[in-house]
Design an enzyme around this catalytic site. Structure first.
Site, PDB file in Angstrom:
ATOM      1  N   ALA A  65      18.984   3.714   0.319  1.00  0.00           N
ATOM      2  CA  ALA A  65      19.252   3.606  -1.123  1.00  0.00           C
ATOM      3  C   ALA A  65      18.643   4.803  -1.856  1.00  0.00           C
ATOM      4  O   ALA A  65      19.300   5.433  -2.692  1.00  0.00           O
ATOM      5  CB  ALA A  65      18.684   2.292  -1.671  1.00  0.00           C
ATOM      6  N   VAL A 101       0.846  -1.206   0.000  1.00  0.00           N
ATOM      7  CA  VAL A 101       0.000   0.000   0.000  1.00  0.00           C
ATOM      8  C   VAL A 101       0.880   1.255   0.000  1.00  0.00           C
ATOM      9  O   VAL A 101       2.082   1.181   0.266  1.00  0.00           O
ATOM     10  CB  VAL A 101      -0.959   0.030   1.218  1.00  0.00           C
ATOM     11  N   PRO A 147       2.420   7.659   1.937  1.00  0.00           N
ATOM     12  CA  PRO A 147       2.775   9.040   1.577  1.00  0.00           C
ATOM     13  C   PRO A 147       3.264   9.840   2.775  1.00  0.00           C
ATOM     14  O   PRO A 147       3.182   9.371   3.914  1.00  0.00           O
ATOM     15  CB  PRO A 147       1.435   9.609   1.081  1.00  0.00           C
ATOM     16  N   CYS A 179       8.618   8.925  -4.668  1.00  0.00           N
ATOM     17  CA  CYS A 179       9.366   8.355  -3.530  1.00  0.00           C
ATOM     18  C   CYS A 179      10.583   9.136  -3.034  1.00  0.00           C
ATOM     19  O   CYS A 179      10.793   9.211  -1.825  1.00  0.00           O
ATOM     20  CB  CYS A 179       9.771   6.938  -3.866  1.00  0.00           C
TER      21      CYS A 179
HETATM   22  P1  NAD Z   1       0.191   3.469  -5.241  1.00  0.00           P
HETATM   23  O1  NAD Z   1      -0.488   4.621  -4.616  1.00  0.00           O
HETATM   24  O2  NAD Z   1       0.343   3.404  -6.719  1.00  0.00           O
HETATM   25  O3  NAD Z   1      -0.583   2.118  -4.825  1.00  0.00           O
HETATM   26  C1  NAD Z   1      -0.997   1.828  -3.524  1.00  0.00           C
HETATM   27  C2  NAD Z   1      -2.343   1.109  -3.594  1.00  0.00           C
HETATM   28  O4  NAD Z   1      -2.678   0.664  -2.285  1.00  0.00           O
HETATM   29  C3  NAD Z   1      -3.501   2.006  -4.044  1.00  0.00           C
HETATM   30  O5  NAD Z   1      -4.105   1.446  -5.195  1.00  0.00           O
HETATM   31  C4  NAD Z   1      -4.461   2.019  -2.849  1.00  0.00           C
HETATM   32  O6  NAD Z   1      -5.829   2.024  -3.223  1.00  0.00           O
HETATM   33  C5  NAD Z   1      -4.096   0.730  -2.165  1.00  0.00           C
HETATM   34  N1  NAD Z   1      -4.480   0.670  -0.743  1.00  0.00           N
HETATM   35  C6  NAD Z   1      -4.277   1.610   0.211  1.00  0.00           C
HETATM   36  N2  NAD Z   1      -4.739   1.165   1.402  1.00  0.00           N
HETATM   37  C7  NAD Z   1      -5.245  -0.072   1.180  1.00  0.00           C
HETATM   38  C8  NAD Z   1      -5.842  -1.048   2.024  1.00  0.00           C
HETATM   39  N3  NAD Z   1      -5.985  -0.837   3.343  1.00  0.00           N
HETATM   40  N4  NAD Z   1      -6.257  -2.201   1.470  1.00  0.00           N
HETATM   41  C9  NAD Z   1      -6.104  -2.432   0.150  1.00  0.00           C
HETATM   42  N5  NAD Z   1      -5.527  -1.565  -0.696  1.00  0.00           N
HETATM   43  C10 NAD Z   1      -5.091  -0.392  -0.186  1.00  0.00           C
HETATM   44  O7  NAD Z   1       1.595   3.344  -4.522  1.00  0.00           O
HETATM   45  P2  NAD Z   1       2.934   2.682  -5.123  1.00  0.00           P
HETATM   46  O8  NAD Z   1       3.634   3.649  -6.000  1.00  0.00           O
HETATM   47  O9  NAD Z   1       2.595   1.333  -5.643  1.00  0.00           O
HETATM   48  O10 NAD Z   1       3.813   2.556  -3.802  1.00  0.00           O
HETATM   49  C11 NAD Z   1       3.492   1.616  -2.802  1.00  0.00           C
HETATM   50  C12 NAD Z   1       4.657   1.534  -1.832  1.00  0.00           C
HETATM   51  O11 NAD Z   1       5.820   1.052  -2.516  1.00  0.00           O
HETATM   52  C13 NAD Z   1       5.066   2.853  -1.191  1.00  0.00           C
HETATM   53  O12 NAD Z   1       5.494   2.610   0.116  1.00  0.00           O
HETATM   54  C14 NAD Z   1       6.247   3.291  -2.036  1.00  0.00           C
HETATM   55  O13 NAD Z   1       7.136   4.111  -1.294  1.00  0.00           O
HETATM   56  C15 NAD Z   1       6.902   1.981  -2.355  1.00  0.00           C
HETATM   57  N6  NAD Z   1       7.692   1.957  -3.600  1.00  0.00           N
HETATM   58  C16 NAD Z   1       7.218   2.546  -4.726  1.00  0.00           C
HETATM   59  C17 NAD Z   1       7.940   2.463  -5.915  1.00  0.00           C
HETATM   60  C18 NAD Z   1       7.445   3.095  -7.192  1.00  0.00           C
HETATM   61  O14 NAD Z   1       8.168   3.059  -8.171  1.00  0.00           O
HETATM   62  N7  NAD Z   1       6.239   3.647  -7.247  1.00  0.00           N
HETATM   63  C19 NAD Z   1       9.140   1.746  -5.943  1.00  0.00           C
HETATM   64  C20 NAD Z   1       9.582   1.146  -4.772  1.00  0.00           C
HETATM   65  C21 NAD Z   1       8.847   1.243  -3.606  1.00  0.00           C
HETATM   66  C1  UGA Z   2      13.454   5.470  -7.665  1.00  0.00           C
HETATM   67  C2  UGA Z   2      14.639   4.512  -7.489  1.00  0.00           C
HETATM   68  O1  UGA Z   2      15.485   4.601  -8.635  1.00  0.00           O
HETATM   69  C3  UGA Z   2      14.162   3.069  -7.318  1.00  0.00           C
HETATM   70  O2  UGA Z   2      15.272   2.218  -7.043  1.00  0.00           O
HETATM   71  C4  UGA Z   2      13.176   3.014  -6.152  1.00  0.00           C
HETATM   72  O3  UGA Z   2      12.661   1.701  -6.011  1.00  0.00           O
HETATM   73  C5  UGA Z   2      12.041   3.972  -6.405  1.00  0.00           C
HETATM   74  O4  UGA Z   2      12.570   5.318  -6.569  1.00  0.00           O
HETATM   75  C6  UGA Z   2      11.091   4.061  -5.244  1.00  0.00           C
HETATM   76  O5  UGA Z   2      11.419   3.754  -4.131  1.00  0.00           O
HETATM   77  O6  UGA Z   2       9.977   4.508  -5.547  1.00  0.00           O
HETATM   78  P1  UGA Z   2      11.868   6.159  -9.673  1.00  0.00           P
HETATM   79  O7  UGA Z   2      11.520   7.295  -8.780  1.00  0.00           O
HETATM   80  O8  UGA Z   2      10.784   5.355 -10.266  1.00  0.00           O
HETATM   81  O9  UGA Z   2      12.798   5.119  -8.875  1.00  0.00           O
HETATM   82  O10 UGA Z   2      12.751   6.673 -10.885  1.00  0.00           O
HETATM   83  P2  UGA Z   2      14.298   7.105 -11.037  1.00  0.00           P
HETATM   84  O11 UGA Z   2      14.815   6.495 -12.267  1.00  0.00           O
HETATM   85  O12 UGA Z   2      15.060   6.860  -9.795  1.00  0.00           O
HETATM   86  O13 UGA Z   2      14.176   8.659 -11.269  1.00  0.00           O
HETATM   87  C7  UGA Z   2      13.750   9.537 -10.244  1.00  0.00           C
HETATM   88  C8  UGA Z   2      13.894  10.963 -10.703  1.00  0.00           C
HETATM   89  O14 UGA Z   2      15.265  11.325 -10.792  1.00  0.00           O
HETATM   90  C9  UGA Z   2      13.302  11.231 -12.092  1.00  0.00           C
HETATM   91  O15 UGA Z   2      12.646  12.485 -12.064  1.00  0.00           O
HETATM   92  C10 UGA Z   2      14.523  11.263 -12.992  1.00  0.00           C
HETATM   93  O16 UGA Z   2      14.318  12.018 -14.157  1.00  0.00           O
HETATM   94  C11 UGA Z   2      15.531  11.891 -12.068  1.00  0.00           C
HETATM   95  N1  UGA Z   2      16.935  11.590 -12.415  1.00  0.00           N
HETATM   96  C12 UGA Z   2      17.372  10.303 -12.433  1.00  0.00           C
HETATM   97  C13 UGA Z   2      17.807  12.630 -12.690  1.00  0.00           C
HETATM   98  O17 UGA Z   2      17.420  13.804 -12.655  1.00  0.00           O
HETATM   99  N2  UGA Z   2      19.099  12.345 -12.986  1.00  0.00           N
HETATM  100  C14 UGA Z   2      19.583  11.066 -13.015  1.00  0.00           C
HETATM  101  O18 UGA Z   2      20.786  10.880 -13.287  1.00  0.00           O
HETATM  102  C15 UGA Z   2      18.685  10.023 -12.731  1.00  0.00           C
END
Ligand code: NAD
Ligand code: UGA
Length: 452
Positions: A218, A85, A88, A271
């Site tokens: 990270a 989930v 934020p 993130c």
């Molecule tokens: P997102 O908002 O796209 O998806 C989260 C989903 O969880 C939503 O669809 C929401 O409706 C659902 N949800 C919330 N509460 C719920 C509940 N109680 N039961 C069932 N569903 C529920 O978020 P995301 O981008 O997928 O990120 C999720 C987590 O993963 C965050 O902690 C984020 O930091 C982490 N993360 C995200 C990324 C990324 O690239 N987006 C990469 C690595 C880690």
């Molecule tokens: C980032 C991390 O790269 C993932 O490893 C991590 O899982 C994820 O966050 C998360 O926790 O959500 P993401 O945010 O999807 O992934 O994309 P990135 O490729 O990291 O880019 C992030 C931002 O940095 C973008 O706006 C990109 O344009 C910018 N960026 C990236 C730069 O400005 N310069 C760079 O050299 C690289």
């Protein structure tokens, strides 16, 4: 084995899809409270755009992969439950503006505690503050059937736009768990899942708290590299050094490495900022003022870079944007995604709208409704969202490129120039266009980290 994800977003969806793809004998269920999102996962218009995702979902849906809002059945029937989930930044009360809002994770775990009738492994896939597992354990202790729950931390490192590639070929898989007998068994269960396709030496197992904190660390390190190169970009613009040449020179040092040294108008995405703020909050909570200030500077530099770019546009357009049409190319926070969360484009557009510019925005991946929501609060008739770059460029004073890569890099800028008002400007926030070539078409061209 049956597994499920609570949360069907950018992480829950693609991670489960790849587990289902790589482990055909495992039944994978992706659940969410959001009916619309689940309906979209069950349609041809997936809620998440990722190269390679739609084809894979189509192949597996109805085999060992399903999407459902029936969270209760999924909880009861699954051996392993991934918590995916959203977490934020908290917007209210204690820690507002910095701490992670854990209400979604807490509500999901309360549901598991209330419904589980058999032992389960609960996996923290969401990014969480260090020591969250303690809170989850306390909630799970209220289970009326006294089931045994083992909590693992298995943070996700995929990046948007390359999610499928990252998930199929990860640099590493991190699994943290308790170092008790049952904890080690749970770790082994998850290792066995990933070992279907990830070489064993890439699967790192460690203690729960290290794993939780490794994820925040990270992202903080990655963001810090971008702020560092962006801090140098301003110096390049004044001195005549070229930021791409600096990146190349320092990235060739194997101790530094070449990746994540691309200067830009700032990092975006859901993130980096949220996780940095969470890290800062954690440091402050433990009284570590200097550590908190250190990471705060990474956030501050990023904010500065976005406003600095908007100010450059204002300055070059003779300090007045009022009524001037400006073409914005790219609104998503990076290439190959439809995600606009924390996109630097939002801040830059807001700054331009404050100067009463008229914005014509072109980003074929991002729906108009999303762009308008992101720019809510500004006059809607000062914004048009177009599906044709020529329409955006026609009669404009400047093109501003705010998302890297395709489809913006291959546009016919020579032709676009002929449609615009004179004198014509191009501001390249993240594309790495050849500015000398762009200038040869007649543009006054400026790029981040390039000599002015
Ligand atoms: P997102 O908002 O796209 O998806 C989260 C989903 O969880 C939503 O669809 C929401 O409706 C659902 N949800 C919330 N509460 C719920 C509940 N109680 N039961 C069932 N569903 C529920 O978020 P995301 O981008 O997928 O990120 C999720 C987590 O993963 C965050 O902690 C984020 O930091 C982490 N993360 C995200 C990324 C990324 O690239 N987006 C990469 C690595 C880690
Ligand atoms: C980032 C991390 O790269 C993932 O490893 C991590 O899982 C994820 O966050 C998360 O926790 O959500 P993401 O945010 O999807 O992934 O994309 P990135 O490729 O990291 O880019 C992030 C931002 O940095 C973008 O706006 C990109 O344009 C910018 N960026 C990236 C730069 O400005 N310069 C760079 O050299 C690289």
């Amino acid at each position: 084995m049956k597994i499920c994800s609570i949360g069907a977003g950018y992480v829950g969806g693609p991670t489960m899809v790849v587990i289902a793809e790589q482990c055909p004998e495992i039944q994978v269920r992706v659940t969410d409270i959001n009916q619309q999102r689940i309906d979209a996962w069950n349609s041809d218009q997936l809620p998440v755009y990722e190269p390679g995702l739609a084809e894979t979902v189509k192949k597996l849906r109805g085999r060992n992969l399903s999407f459902t809002t029936d969270i209760d059945t999924a909880i009861q029937e699954s051996d392993v439950i991934f918590l995916s989930v959203n977490t934020p930044t908290k917007q209210y009360g204690e820690g507002a503006g910095k701490a992670s809002d854990l209400k979604y994770i807490v509500s999901a775990v309360e549901r598991i505690a209330a419904l589980a009738t058999s032992d389960k492994i609960i996996v923290e896939k969401s990014t969480l503050p260090v020591c969250t597992a303690n809170k989850l354990r306390a909630i799970l202790a209220s289970n009326p059937h006294q089931c045994h729950f083992e909590i693992l931390s298995n943070p996700e490192f995929m990046a948007e736009g390359t999610a499928m590639q990252d998930l199929r070929h990860p640099d590493r898989i991190l699994i943290g768990g308790e170092q008790t007998e049952s904890g080690k068994q749970a770790i082994q269960t998850l290792v066995d899942v990933y070992a279907h396709w990830v070489p064993r030496e890439k699967i790192i197992t460690q203690n729960l708290w290290s794993s939780e904190l490794s994820k925040l660390s990270a992202n903080a390190f990655l963001a810090q590299r971008i702020s560092s190169i962006n801090a140098l970009s301003a110096l390049c613009e004044c001195s005549g050094a070229d930021v791409d040449e600096i990146s190349r020179a320092i990235g060739a040092d194997s101790r530094i490495g070449a990746k994540f040294l691309k200067s830009s108008v700032g990092f975006g995405g859901s993130c980096f900022k949220k996780d940095l703020l969470n890290l800062i909050y954690l440091c402050e909570s433990f009284g570590l003022k200097e550590s908190a200030l250190y990471w705060q500077q990474v956030v501050d530099m990023n904010e500065h870079q976005k406003h600095r770019f908007a100010r450059l546009i204002l300055e070059k357009l003779f300090n007045t944007l009022s009524g001037k049409k400006i073409a914005i190319f790219g609104f998503a926070f990076k290439q190959d995604t439809n995600d606009t969360r924390e996109s630097p484009a939002i801040t830059v557009c807001q700054d331009l709208l404050k100067e009463q510019a008229f914005l014509s925005i072109y980003d074929p991946r991002v729906p108009e409704t999303v762009i308008r929501t992101d720019l809510a609060g500004y006059p809607s008739d000062a914004i048009e969202v177009v599906s044709d770059p020529e329409q955006a460029a026609r009669g404009s004073y400047a093109i501003v490129i705010l998302t890297e890569g395709e489809p913006f890099i291959s546009l016919n800028y020579k032709h676009l120039y002929t449609l615009m008002k004179r004198p014509t400007f191009l501001f390249d926030g993240r594309n790495g266009l050849d500015l000398d070539q762009i200038r040869s078409f007649g543009f006054n061209a400026y790029g981040i980290g390039k000599k002015r």
